[in-house]
Design a protein around this motif. Structure first.
Motif, PDB file in Angstrom:
ATOM      1  N   SER A 129       0.700  -1.290  -0.153  1.00  0.00           N
ATOM      2  CA  SER A 129      -0.031   0.026   0.077  1.00  0.00           C
ATOM      3  C   SER A 129       0.846   1.278  -0.060  1.00  0.00           C
ATOM      4  N   GLU A 130       1.906   1.159   0.795  1.00  0.00           N
ATOM      5  CA  GLU A 130       2.849   2.314   0.613  1.00  0.00           C
ATOM      6  C   GLU A 130       3.866   2.434  -0.577  1.00  0.00           C
ATOM      7  N   SER A 131       3.829   1.502  -1.264  1.00  0.00           N
ATOM      8  CA  SER A 131       4.975   1.628  -2.237  1.00  0.00           C
ATOM      9  C   SER A 131       4.317   1.935  -3.668  1.00  0.00           C
ATOM     10  N   VAL A 132       2.871   2.240  -3.524  1.00  0.00           N
ATOM     11  CA  VAL A 132       2.115   3.003  -4.838  1.00  0.00           C
ATOM     12  C   VAL A 132       1.705   4.085  -4.655  1.00  0.00           C
ATOM     13  N   SER A 133       1.422   4.865  -5.411  1.00  0.00           N
ATOM     14  CA  SER A 133       0.653   6.073  -5.537  1.00  0.00           C
ATOM     15  C   SER A 133      -0.715   5.870  -5.068  1.00  0.00           C
ATOM     16  N   ALA A 134      -1.390   7.050  -4.490  1.00  0.00           N
ATOM     17  CA  ALA A 134      -2.896   7.075  -4.046  1.00  0.00           C
ATOM     18  C   ALA A 134      -3.805   6.769  -5.136  1.00  0.00           C
ATOM     19  N   VAL A 136      -3.660   4.829  -7.725  1.00  0.00           N
ATOM     20  CA  VAL A 136      -3.542   3.391  -8.327  1.00  0.00           C
ATOM     21  C   VAL A 136      -3.821   2.389  -7.230  1.00  0.00           C
ATOM     22  N   ARG A 137      -3.847   2.924  -5.902  1.00  0.00           N
ATOM     23  CA  ARG A 137      -3.513   2.043  -4.554  1.00  0.00           C
ATOM     24  C   ARG A 137      -5.014   1.422  -4.614  1.00  0.00           C
ATOM     25  N   PRO A 138      -6.256   1.641  -4.738  1.00  0.00           N
ATOM     26  CA  PRO A 138      -7.590   0.769  -4.623  1.00  0.00           C
ATOM     27  C   PRO A 138      -7.192  -0.348  -5.577  1.00  0.00           C
ATOM     28  N   ALA A 139      -6.940  -0.111  -6.901  1.00  0.00           N
ATOM     29  CA  ALA A 139      -6.862  -1.244  -7.856  1.00  0.00           C
ATOM     30  C   ALA A 139      -5.745  -2.233  -7.803  1.00  0.00           C
ATOM     31  N   VAL A 140      -4.507  -1.919  -7.176  1.00  0.00           N
ATOM     32  CA  VAL A 140      -3.620  -2.569  -6.827  1.00  0.00           C
ATOM     33  C   VAL A 140      -3.912  -3.603  -5.604  1.00  0.00           C
ATOM     34  N   GLN A 141      -4.306  -3.026  -4.653  1.00  0.00           N
ATOM     35  CA  GLN A 141      -4.978  -3.664  -3.480  1.00  0.00           C
ATOM     36  C   GLN A 141      -5.944  -4.692  -3.924  1.00  0.00           C
ATOM     37  N   GLY A 142      -6.857  -4.381  -5.068  1.00  0.00           N
ATOM     38  CA  GLY A 142      -7.699  -5.254  -5.420  1.00  0.00           C
ATOM     39  C   GLY A 142      -7.302  -6.515  -6.194  1.00  0.00           C
ATOM     40  N   LEU A 143      -6.143  -6.106  -6.964  1.00  0.00           N
ATOM     41  CA  LEU A 143      -5.156  -7.210  -7.649  1.00  0.00           C
ATOM     42  C   LEU A 143      -4.632  -8.027  -6.388  1.00  0.00           C
ATOM     43  N   SER A 144      -3.956  -7.314  -5.491  1.00  0.00           N
ATOM     44  CA  SER A 144      -3.406  -8.298  -4.680  1.00  0.00           C
ATOM     45  C   SER A 144      -4.349  -9.259  -3.844  1.00  0.00           C
ATOM     46  N   ASP A 145      -5.829  -8.588  -3.535  1.00  0.00           N
ATOM     47  CA  ASP A 145      -6.639  -9.707  -2.938  1.00  0.00           C
ATOM     48  C   ASP A 145      -7.250 -10.816  -3.869  1.00  0.00           C
ATOM     49  N   LEU A 146      -7.217 -10.409  -5.222  1.00  0.00           N
ATOM     50  CA  LEU A 146      -7.685 -11.547  -6.175  1.00  0.00           C
ATOM     51  C   LEU A 146      -6.460 -12.430  -6.187  1.00  0.00           C
ATOM     52  N   THR A 147      -5.106 -12.039  -6.193  1.00  0.00           N
ATOM     53  CA  THR A 147      -4.039 -13.085  -6.436  1.00  0.00           C
ATOM     54  C   THR A 147      -3.909 -13.820  -5.007  1.00  0.00           C
ATOM     55  N   GLU A 193      14.705  -0.014  -1.997  1.00  0.00           N
ATOM     56  CA  GLU A 193      13.535  -0.177  -2.876  1.00  0.00           C
ATOM     57  C   GLU A 193      12.305  -0.393  -2.254  1.00  0.00           C
ATOM     58  N   GLU A 194      12.084  -0.448  -1.140  1.00  0.00           N
ATOM     59  CA  GLU A 194      11.045  -0.419  -0.180  1.00  0.00           C
ATOM     60  C   GLU A 194      10.093   0.715  -0.570  1.00  0.00           C
ATOM     61  N   ARG A 195      10.831   1.872  -0.747  1.00  0.00           N
ATOM     62  CA  ARG A 195       9.827   3.150  -0.893  1.00  0.00           C
ATOM     63  C   ARG A 195       9.892   3.610  -2.213  1.00  0.00           C
ATOM     64  N   ALA A 196      10.179   2.601  -3.256  1.00  0.00           N
ATOM     65  CA  ALA A 196      10.235   3.268  -4.627  1.00  0.00           C
ATOM     66  C   ALA A 196       8.803   3.390  -5.043  1.00  0.00           C
ATOM     67  N   GLY A 197       8.478   4.656  -5.703  1.00  0.00           N
ATOM     68  CA  GLY A 197       7.276   4.846  -6.067  1.00  0.00           C
ATOM     69  C   GLY A 197       6.169   5.501  -4.874  1.00  0.00           C
ATOM     70  N   ALA A 198       6.586   5.541  -3.787  1.00  0.00           N
ATOM     71  CA  ALA A 198       5.864   5.946  -2.727  1.00  0.00           C
ATOM     72  C   ALA A 198       5.584   7.530  -2.914  1.00  0.00           C
TER      73      ALA A 198
END
Length: 198
Positions: A129-134, A136-147, A193-198
């Motif tokens: 959640s903290e490595s992507v911008s706000a 795209v965060r909901p869509a990325v979280q949805g992808l994580s839940d699906l995976t 790299e943990e902070r990349a894209g934050a």
């Protein structure tokens, strides 16, 4: 799509999704067949009580210590707790897989399994959640839940076949082997790299 590209391009996001999915895969695969394994040597009169105790310990491992896991994630970093979760999952597979008909040892293994899942879930989802911008965060979280859901479904579907053909010990061995690529990814993702894209 944009969010899939973000996950591909941000190492921390890849690690976060992978930690959540693989931790869930290992947990579901072993947990789902533990009642079947316990039923092999407990009487019908006892098996429900024993399964209830073992799975209660497992669920306690998953959730009771999650505030502590969250504190450790903030204190020592996301990747460190993911690595700790991986180590705990490997220990769980070793303990449960070598337990044979020792109910107490199976209980310890399943408790460790819950703790390992908590480590990969809490730290992995936080890192994601903290490595992507706000935006795209909901869509990325949805992808994580699906995976995560697909990984759990795959583990649940295959675990019954494995225990039927090869037994509970082999199931735990395969679950441990499944963690190895995640371990390699976690070790390869440098702390910065943990902070990349934050």
């Amino acid at each position: 799509s944009v969010y899939k590209r973000v996950v591909r391009e941000v190492p921390a996001a890849r690690l976060g999704i992978s930690a959540v999915a693989m931790g869930h895969l290992v947990m579901v695969g072993v947990m789902a067949m533990t009642p079947v394994h316990l039923g092999e040597w407990h009487s019908d009169a006892d098996v429900l009580r024993v399964v209830g105790i073992v799975l209660s310990l497992h669920i306690a491992g998953m959730f009771a210590f999650s505030p502590v896991v969250g504190w450790l994630t903030d204190r020592f970093g996301r990747r460190a707790v993911i690595l700790g979760g991986i180590g705990t999952l490997l220990a769980a597979c070793a303990v449960a897989g070598t337990a044979g008909h020792n109910t107490a040892q199976v209980s310890v293994g399943l408790t460790l399994l819950g703790l390992g899942w908590s480590g990969t879930m809490v730290a992995g989802s936080t890192l994601l959640s903290e490595s992507v911008s706000a935006e795209v965060r909901p869509a990325v979280q949805g992808l994580s839940d699906l995976t995560m859901g697909l990984a759990g479904a795959l583990a649940g579907a295959l675990s019954g076949f494995v225990i039927q053909v090869a037994g509970y010990a082999v199931l735990n061995l395969l679950a441990a082997v499944a963690v190895v690529p995640l371990l390699a990814l976690a070790l390869r993702t440098a702390p910065q790299e943990e902070r990349a894209g934050a």
